[in-house]
Design a protein around this motif. Structure first.
Motif, PDB file in Angstrom:
ATOM      1  N   VAL A  66      24.465  40.497  -8.086  1.00  0.00           N
ATOM      2  CA  VAL A  66      25.160  41.738  -7.904  1.00  0.00           C
ATOM      3  C   VAL A  66      26.026  41.559  -6.483  1.00  0.00           C
ATOM      4  O   VAL A  66      25.077  41.709  -5.327  1.00  0.00           O
ATOM      5  CB  VAL A  66      24.363  42.924  -8.269  1.00  0.00           C
ATOM      6  CG1 VAL A  66      25.628  44.076  -8.127  1.00  0.00           C
ATOM      7  CG2 VAL A  66      24.134  43.121  -9.456  1.00  0.00           C
ATOM      8  N   ASP A  67      27.072  41.762  -6.633  1.00  0.00           N
ATOM      9  CA  ASP A  67      28.123  41.816  -5.134  1.00  0.00           C
ATOM     10  C   ASP A  67      28.590  43.038  -5.096  1.00  0.00           C
ATOM     11  O   ASP A  67      29.438  43.482  -6.013  1.00  0.00           O
ATOM     12  CB  ASP A  67      28.855  40.661  -4.928  1.00  0.00           C
ATOM     13  CG  ASP A  67      28.193  39.271  -4.885  1.00  0.00           C
ATOM     14  OD1 ASP A  67      27.085  39.228  -4.270  1.00  0.00           O
ATOM     15  OD2 ASP A  67      28.793  38.433  -5.482  1.00  0.00           O
ATOM     16  N   SER A  68      28.552  43.868  -4.172  1.00  0.00           N
ATOM     17  CA  SER A  68      29.157  44.996  -3.964  1.00  0.00           C
ATOM     18  C   SER A  68      30.561  45.130  -3.489  1.00  0.00           C
ATOM     19  O   SER A  68      30.999  44.231  -2.729  1.00  0.00           O
ATOM     20  CB  SER A  68      28.318  45.930  -2.995  1.00  0.00           C
ATOM     21  OG  SER A  68      28.854  47.222  -2.741  1.00  0.00           O
ATOM     22  N   LEU A  69      31.391  45.874  -4.329  1.00  0.00           N
ATOM     23  CA  LEU A  69      32.931  45.603  -3.838  1.00  0.00           C
ATOM     24  C   LEU A  69      33.356  46.906  -3.178  1.00  0.00           C
ATOM     25  O   LEU A  69      33.986  47.087  -2.370  1.00  0.00           O
ATOM     26  CB  LEU A  69      33.897  45.566  -5.253  1.00  0.00           C
ATOM     27  CG  LEU A  69      33.504  44.074  -5.836  1.00  0.00           C
ATOM     28  CD1 LEU A  69      34.459  44.230  -7.160  1.00  0.00           C
ATOM     29  CD2 LEU A  69      33.903  42.903  -5.058  1.00  0.00           C
ATOM     30  N   ALA A  70      32.660  48.007  -3.367  1.00  0.00           N
ATOM     31  CA  ALA A  70      32.888  49.493  -3.192  1.00  0.00           C
ATOM     32  C   ALA A  70      31.453  50.265  -3.550  1.00  0.00           C
ATOM     33  O   ALA A  70      30.711  49.748  -4.319  1.00  0.00           O
ATOM     34  CB  ALA A  70      34.063  49.942  -3.793  1.00  0.00           C
ATOM     35  N   PRO A  71      31.420  51.544  -3.135  1.00  0.00           N
ATOM     36  CA  PRO A  71      30.147  52.230  -3.442  1.00  0.00           C
ATOM     37  C   PRO A  71      29.843  52.134  -5.088  1.00  0.00           C
ATOM     38  O   PRO A  71      28.740  52.179  -5.294  1.00  0.00           O
ATOM     39  CB  PRO A  71      30.359  53.517  -2.799  1.00  0.00           C
ATOM     40  CG  PRO A  71      31.387  53.343  -1.605  1.00  0.00           C
ATOM     41  CD  PRO A  71      32.100  52.199  -1.952  1.00  0.00           C
ATOM     42  N   LEU A  73      31.565  50.170  -7.297  1.00  0.00           N
ATOM     43  CA  LEU A  73      32.023  49.062  -7.926  1.00  0.00           C
ATOM     44  C   LEU A  73      31.379  48.014  -7.694  1.00  0.00           C
ATOM     45  O   LEU A  73      31.243  47.518  -6.275  1.00  0.00           O
ATOM     46  CB  LEU A  73      33.539  48.949  -7.644  1.00  0.00           C
ATOM     47  CG  LEU A  73      34.461  48.424  -8.569  1.00  0.00           C
ATOM     48  CD1 LEU A  73      34.538  48.926 -10.065  1.00  0.00           C
ATOM     49  CD2 LEU A  73      35.905  48.349  -8.283  1.00  0.00           C
ATOM     50  N   GLY A  74      31.166  47.053  -8.520  1.00  0.00           N
ATOM     51  CA  GLY A  74      30.387  45.726  -8.024  1.00  0.00           C
ATOM     52  C   GLY A  74      30.807  44.547  -9.273  1.00  0.00           C
ATOM     53  O   GLY A  74      31.298  44.989 -10.154  1.00  0.00           O
ATOM     54  N   ILE A  75      30.275  43.483  -8.777  1.00  0.00           N
ATOM     55  CA  ILE A  75      30.557  42.346  -9.875  1.00  0.00           C
ATOM     56  C   ILE A  75      28.966  41.890 -10.090  1.00  0.00           C
ATOM     57  O   ILE A  75      28.198  41.650  -9.391  1.00  0.00           O
ATOM     58  CB  ILE A  75      31.141  41.056  -9.218  1.00  0.00           C
ATOM     59  CG1 ILE A  75      32.611  41.571  -8.969  1.00  0.00           C
ATOM     60  CG2 ILE A  75      31.264  40.006  -9.922  1.00  0.00           C
ATOM     61  CD1 ILE A  75      33.489  40.605  -8.232  1.00  0.00           C
ATOM     62  N   MET A  76      28.664  41.789 -11.416  1.00  0.00           N
ATOM     63  CA  MET A  76      27.448  41.298 -11.938  1.00  0.00           C
ATOM     64  C   MET A  76      27.691  39.772 -12.525  1.00  0.00           C
ATOM     65  O   MET A  76      28.647  39.604 -13.212  1.00  0.00           O
ATOM     66  CB  MET A  76      26.951  42.091 -12.920  1.00  0.00           C
ATOM     67  CG  MET A  76      25.445  41.791 -13.476  1.00  0.00           C
ATOM     68  SD  MET A  76      25.055  42.731 -15.032  1.00  0.00           S
ATOM     69  CE  MET A  76      23.874  41.794 -15.998  1.00  0.00           C
ATOM     70  N   ALA A  77      26.808  38.796 -12.039  1.00  0.00           N
ATOM     71  CA  ALA A  77      26.799  37.605 -12.777  1.00  0.00           C
ATOM     72  C   ALA A  77      25.416  37.172 -12.911  1.00  0.00           C
ATOM     73  O   ALA A  77      24.480  37.296 -12.387  1.00  0.00           O
ATOM     74  CB  ALA A  77      27.281  36.651 -11.637  1.00  0.00           C
ATOM     75  N   ALA A  78      25.147  36.395 -14.340  1.00  0.00           N
ATOM     76  CA  ALA A  78      23.905  36.176 -14.634  1.00  0.00           C
ATOM     77  C   ALA A  78      23.981  35.067 -15.739  1.00  0.00           C
ATOM     78  O   ALA A  78      25.093  35.044 -16.486  1.00  0.00           O
ATOM     79  CB  ALA A  78      23.066  37.204 -15.288  1.00  0.00           C
TER      80      ALA A  78
END
Length: 123
Positions: A66-71, A73-78
């Motif tokens: 999980v990479d945070s984009l904003a408080p 909002l994020g990107i999840m990858a798996a």
């Protein structure tokens, strides 16, 4: 959210996807390069029909990032492995990689965008 999706799919079947899809204009879902749901309305129309055919989905995530984009909002990858279990008990399996934008809403974390890449069988 990822653990809750796994638990709820096991317990309640595919209808719970609607609980985790963002109810926003931005929502869309892609699978193997094809736009499956251009918006939440198309997902909301399809998922109940899917839930009649499948009684359960066994989903397993691996190597979640999980990479945070904003408080909120994020990107999840798996990577994932899933077993679709039909109403008659037949099973279909698939594996691949998932990426999605997640957003924190008043009702919790939701998938705003979802992209499923199914791995091709190896010979």
């Amino acid at each position: 959210m990822a653990d809750a999706i796994v638990r709820d799919l096991h317990n309640d079947g595919p209808i719970v996807w609607l609980k985790y899809f963002s109810n926003s204009k931005q929502f869309f879902m892609v699978s193997n390069g094809m736009l499956v749901f251009p918006n939440i309305d198309s997902a909301s129309a399809f998922v109940p029909r899917l839930a009649k055919r499948l009684k359960r989905i066994e989903l397993k995530w691996d190597n979640i990032r999980v990479d945070s984009l904003a408080p909120d909002l994020g990107i999840m990858a798996a990577s994932f492995h899933e077993i679709l279990i039909s109403a008659t008990g037949a099973e279909e399996t698939s594996s691949g990689y998932f990426t999605g934008v997640v957003e924190n809403t008043p009702t919790g974390w939701k998938l705003r965008d979802a992209n499923w890449s199914i791995a091709s069988p190896t010979h």
